[in-house]
Design a protein around this motif. Structure first.
Motif, PDB file in Angstrom:
ATOM      1  N   ASN A 133       0.841  -1.200   0.000  1.00 49.27           N
ATOM      2  CA  ASN A 133       0.000   0.000   0.000  1.00 49.27           C
ATOM      3  C   ASN A 133       0.872   1.244   0.000  1.00 49.27           C
ATOM      4  O   ASN A 133       1.567   1.550   0.975  1.00 49.27           O
ATOM      5  N   GLN A 134       0.846   1.997  -1.093  1.00 55.44           N
ATOM      6  CA  GLN A 134       1.673   3.195  -1.209  1.00 55.44           C
ATOM      7  C   GLN A 134       1.152   4.349  -0.352  1.00 55.44           C
ATOM      8  O   GLN A 134       1.916   5.230   0.044  1.00 55.44           O
ATOM      9  N   ASP A 135      -0.144   4.352  -0.076  1.00 50.63           N
ATOM     10  CA  ASP A 135      -0.708   5.421   0.752  1.00 50.63           C
ATOM     11  C   ASP A 135      -0.323   5.266   2.216  1.00 50.63           C
ATOM     12  O   ASP A 135      -0.246   6.248   2.961  1.00 50.63           O
ATOM     13  N   ARG A 136      -0.106   4.024   2.636  1.00 52.61           N
ATOM     14  CA  ARG A 136       0.319   3.750   4.016  1.00 52.61           C
ATOM     15  C   ARG A 136       1.556   2.858   3.961  1.00 52.61           C
ATOM     16  O   ARG A 136       1.465   1.637   4.098  1.00 52.61           O
ATOM     17  N   PRO A 137       2.727   3.456   3.769  1.00 52.23           N
ATOM     18  CA  PRO A 137       3.965   2.667   3.606  1.00 52.23           C
ATOM     19  C   PRO A 137       4.408   2.024   4.918  1.00 52.23           C
ATOM     20  O   PRO A 137       5.121   2.629   5.717  1.00 52.23           O
ATOM     21  N   PHE A 138       3.970   0.806   5.143  1.00 56.09           N
ATOM     22  CA  PHE A 138       4.221   0.142   6.416  1.00 56.09           C
ATOM     23  C   PHE A 138       5.714  -0.062   6.676  1.00 56.09           C
ATOM     24  O   PHE A 138       6.165  -0.004   7.820  1.00 56.09           O
ATOM     25  N   GLY A 139       6.474  -0.307   5.625  1.00 52.34           N
ATOM     26  CA  GLY A 139       7.921  -0.440   5.794  1.00 52.34           C
ATOM     27  C   GLY A 139       8.555   0.838   6.328  1.00 52.34           C
ATOM     28  O   GLY A 139       9.471   0.787   7.155  1.00 52.34           O
ATOM     29  N   VAL A 140       8.063   1.991   5.880  1.00 49.80           N
ATOM     30  CA  VAL A 140       8.560   3.280   6.380  1.00 49.80           C
ATOM     31  C   VAL A 140       8.207   3.445   7.848  1.00 49.80           C
ATOM     32  O   VAL A 140       9.019   3.926   8.652  1.00 49.80           O
ATOM     33  N   TYR A 141       7.002   3.036   8.229  1.00 50.75           N
ATOM     34  CA  TYR A 141       6.593   3.128   9.636  1.00 50.75           C
ATOM     35  C   TYR A 141       7.504   2.278  10.528  1.00 50.75           C
ATOM     36  O   TYR A 141       7.868   2.698  11.630  1.00 50.75           O
ATOM     37  N   ILE A 142       7.869   1.097  10.044  1.00 46.30           N
ATOM     38  CA  ILE A 142       8.751   0.222  10.819  1.00 46.30           C
ATOM     39  C   ILE A 142      10.113   0.876  11.003  1.00 46.30           C
ATOM     40  O   ILE A 142      10.678   0.895  12.114  1.00 46.30           O
ATOM     41  N   LEU A 143      10.678   1.420   9.926  1.00 48.37           N
ATOM     42  CA  LEU A 143      11.990   2.062  10.015  1.00 48.37           C
ATOM     43  C   LEU A 143      11.941   3.280  10.924  1.00 48.37           C
ATOM     44  O   LEU A 143      12.880   3.514  11.707  1.00 48.37           O
ATOM     45  N   ASN A 144      10.867   4.075  10.827  1.00 47.10           N
ATOM     46  CA  ASN A 144      10.724   5.237  11.717  1.00 47.10           C
ATOM     47  C   ASN A 144      10.708   4.813  13.179  1.00 47.10           C
ATOM     48  O   ASN A 144      11.405   5.392  14.023  1.00 47.10           O
ATOM     49  N   THR A 145       9.906   3.801  13.476  1.00 44.54           N
ATOM     50  CA  THR A 145       9.778   3.336  14.856  1.00 44.54           C
ATOM     51  C   THR A 145      11.078   2.740  15.349  1.00 44.54           C
ATOM     52  O   THR A 145      11.477   2.952  16.507  1.00 44.54           O
ATOM     53  N   LEU A 146      11.761   1.987  14.496  1.00 43.53           N
ATOM     54  CA  LEU A 146      13.035   1.392  14.878  1.00 43.53           C
ATOM     55  C   LEU A 146      14.070   2.473  15.180  1.00 43.53           C
ATOM     56  O   LEU A 146      14.812   2.378  16.169  1.00 43.53           O
ATOM     57  N   PHE A 147      14.109   3.504  14.349  1.00 45.60           N
ATOM     58  CA  PHE A 147      15.060   4.606  14.575  1.00 45.60           C
ATOM     59  C   PHE A 147      14.765   5.317  15.889  1.00 45.60           C
ATOM     60  O   PHE A 147      15.668   5.544  16.705  1.00 45.60           O
ATOM     61  N   VAL A 148      13.509   5.665  16.120  1.00 42.33           N
ATOM     62  CA  VAL A 148      13.129   6.369  17.347  1.00 42.33           C
ATOM     63  C   VAL A 148      13.398   5.499  18.568  1.00 42.33           C
ATOM     64  O   VAL A 148      13.917   5.972  19.593  1.00 42.33           O
ATOM     65  N   ALA A 149      13.067   4.203  18.484  1.00 44.19           N
ATOM     66  CA  ALA A 149      13.246   3.308  19.629  1.00 44.19           C
ATOM     67  C   ALA A 149      14.724   3.101  19.953  1.00 44.19           C
ATOM     68  O   ALA A 149      15.113   3.136  21.124  1.00 44.19           O
ATOM     69  N   VAL A 150      15.554   2.897  18.932  1.00 48.00           N
ATOM     70  CA  VAL A 150      16.979   2.645  19.170  1.00 48.00           C
ATOM     71  C   VAL A 150      17.672   3.896  19.697  1.00 48.00           C
ATOM     72  O   VAL A 150      18.387   3.852  20.709  1.00 48.00           O
ATOM     73  N   VAL A 151      17.468   5.027  19.026  1.00 46.55           N
ATOM     74  CA  VAL A 151      18.105   6.273  19.473  1.00 46.55           C
ATOM     75  C   VAL A 151      17.601   6.670  20.857  1.00 46.55           C
ATOM     76  O   VAL A 151      18.376   7.078  21.728  1.00 46.55           O
ATOM     77  N   GLY A 152      16.297   6.550  21.069  1.00 45.15           N
ATOM     78  CA  GLY A 152      15.730   6.891  22.369  1.00 45.15           C
ATOM     79  C   GLY A 152      16.240   5.982  23.474  1.00 45.15           C
ATOM     80  O   GLY A 152      16.497   6.438  24.598  1.00 45.15           O
ATOM     81  N   THR A 153      16.412   4.697  23.174  1.00 44.61           N
ATOM     82  CA  THR A 153      16.907   3.757  24.180  1.00 44.61           C
ATOM     83  C   THR A 153      18.365   4.021  24.524  1.00 44.61           C
ATOM     84  O   THR A 153      18.740   4.074  25.704  1.00 44.61           O
ATOM     85  N   VAL A 154      19.205   4.203  23.521  1.00 44.76           N
ATOM     86  CA  VAL A 154      20.633   4.430  23.764  1.00 44.76           C
ATOM     87  C   VAL A 154      20.864   5.734  24.512  1.00 44.76           C
ATOM     88  O   VAL A 154      21.591   5.776  25.512  1.00 44.76           O
ATOM     89  N   SER A 155      20.247   6.809  24.026  1.00 44.83           N
ATOM     90  CA  SER A 155      20.419   8.103  24.700  1.00 44.83           C
ATOM     91  C   SER A 155      19.812   8.086  26.094  1.00 44.83           C
ATOM     92  O   SER A 155      20.369   8.668  27.038  1.00 44.83           O
ATOM     93  N   GLY A 156      18.671   7.407  26.254  1.00 47.86           N
ATOM     94  CA  GLY A 156      18.045   7.311  27.565  1.00 47.86           C
ATOM     95  C   GLY A 156      18.901   6.544  28.554  1.00 47.86           C
ATOM     96  O   GLY A 156      19.033   6.942  29.718  1.00 47.86           O
ATOM     97  N   LEU A 157      19.498   5.427  28.107  1.00 45.30           N
ATOM     98  CA  LEU A 157      20.374   4.666  28.991  1.00 45.30           C
ATOM     99  C   LEU A 157      21.563   5.497  29.441  1.00 45.30           C
ATOM    100  O   LEU A 157      21.945   5.482  30.623  1.00 45.30           O
ATOM    101  N   PHE A 158      22.155   6.237  28.542  1.00 45.69           N
ATOM    102  CA  PHE A 158      23.329   7.037  28.868  1.00 45.69           C
ATOM    103  C   PHE A 158      22.995   8.122  29.892  1.00 45.69           C
ATOM    104  O   PHE A 158      23.649   8.243  30.937  1.00 45.69           O
ATOM    105  N   ILE A 159      21.962   8.895  29.628  1.00 41.56           N
ATOM    106  CA  ILE A 159      21.614  10.019  30.502  1.00 41.56           C
ATOM    107  C   ILE A 159      21.046   9.527  31.833  1.00 41.56           C
ATOM    108  O   ILE A 159      21.410  10.035  32.909  1.00 41.56           O
TER     109      ILE A 159
END
Length: 266
Positions: free
Chosen positions: A53-79
């Protein structure tokens, strides 16, 4: 335990098997039997639909969530680890008062600060950006409180010996405190990642650009005012559960060790 495990896993099993059914078959079989768990008309159509589905690019949603989760987890652990180590081992004025005030934020529900936080994000010009998804959630009072219990168990004589040898507090933190508290850090990392991966309300509020949206909001979008695409929801939910399941399976022993030893002395 087998019976309890089956009861707990039953909805998950039904979700996964239903993701391989056509929409017309999902609620056709309600009696307990093999048809309830094994698709009669097996199909991959739901998975093909969510990824094509081009109107709802599920692969893009997965990559967005993965980026936010990984960066948020690493930075959160450090601080959060730095803050917990400071509260546990450093001496500075009003430490106990500041720690009590800081940990008191645990009793404040997110709904109470949601509007002021949104207004702040808007004034900073962070709407529709990853900064709005990552930065406000980095500091976690519960995570700091949890790590304080581990850092408090580190003998102060060990730290004083390192100070006499000329180590700075940052060197002590990275070379002594972090290795000793690895189970706690991994436990907090798992909890943080799952919380970030499952975020729904905050991304729904601050993100209107569909190219930056997260997976939980995307799953909810399959429900409209007029219809609910249950097959797509089950398929998307199954895919969304895979990363957290993999992480938990690989790090399960650290998670159990971290939970069982939190707050224990000696």
């Amino acid at each position: 335990m087998i019976l309890l495990s089956f009861i707990v896993l039953l909805p998950v099993i039904w979700m996964v098997t239903s993701s391989f059914r056509p929409h017309s078959e999902i609620f056709r079989y309600t009696e307990f039997g093999w048809e309830l768990f094994i698709p009669v008309d097996f199909t991959f159509e739901n998975y093909v639909d969510i990824f094509s589905n081009q109107d709802r690019p599920f692969g893009v949603y997965i990559l967005n969530t993965l980026f936010v989760a990984v960066v948020g987890t690493v930075s959160g652990l450090f601080i959060n680890a730095l803050a917990a180590f400071s509260f546990a081992k450093l001496r500075f004025p009003l430490k106990k008062t500041l720690m009590v005030l800081f940990l008191s934020t645990l009793v404040i529900p997110f709904e109470a600060i949601m509007i002021p936080q949104y207004l702040l994000i808007r004034d900073l010009g962070w709407l529709d950006s990853y900064k709005a998804l990552i930065i406000p959630q980095i500091v976690w009072a519960f995570g700091i409180f949890m790590l304080i219990q581990f850092f408090s168990d580190i003998p102060r004589d060990m730290l004083e010996a390192a100070r006499i040898d000329g180590a700075s507090w940052l060197q002590i933190f990275f070379r002594i405190a972090v290795p000793i508290s690895t189970p706690a850090l991994i436990t907090l990392g798992i909890m943080t990642f799952i919380n970030r991966w499952d975020e729904f309300l905050w991304p729904l509020i601050v993100i209107s650009d569909d190219s930056r949206q997260l997976i939980q909001v995307a799953i909810a979008s399959y429900t409209t005012q007029y219809s609910t695409s249950w097959g797509l929801i089950f398929a998307a939910s199954t895919v969304a559960s895979i990363p957290t399941l993999i992480i938990f399976l690989f790090l399960q022993r650290y998670y159990v060790q971290g939970i069982t030893t939190t707050g224990l002395k000696g």
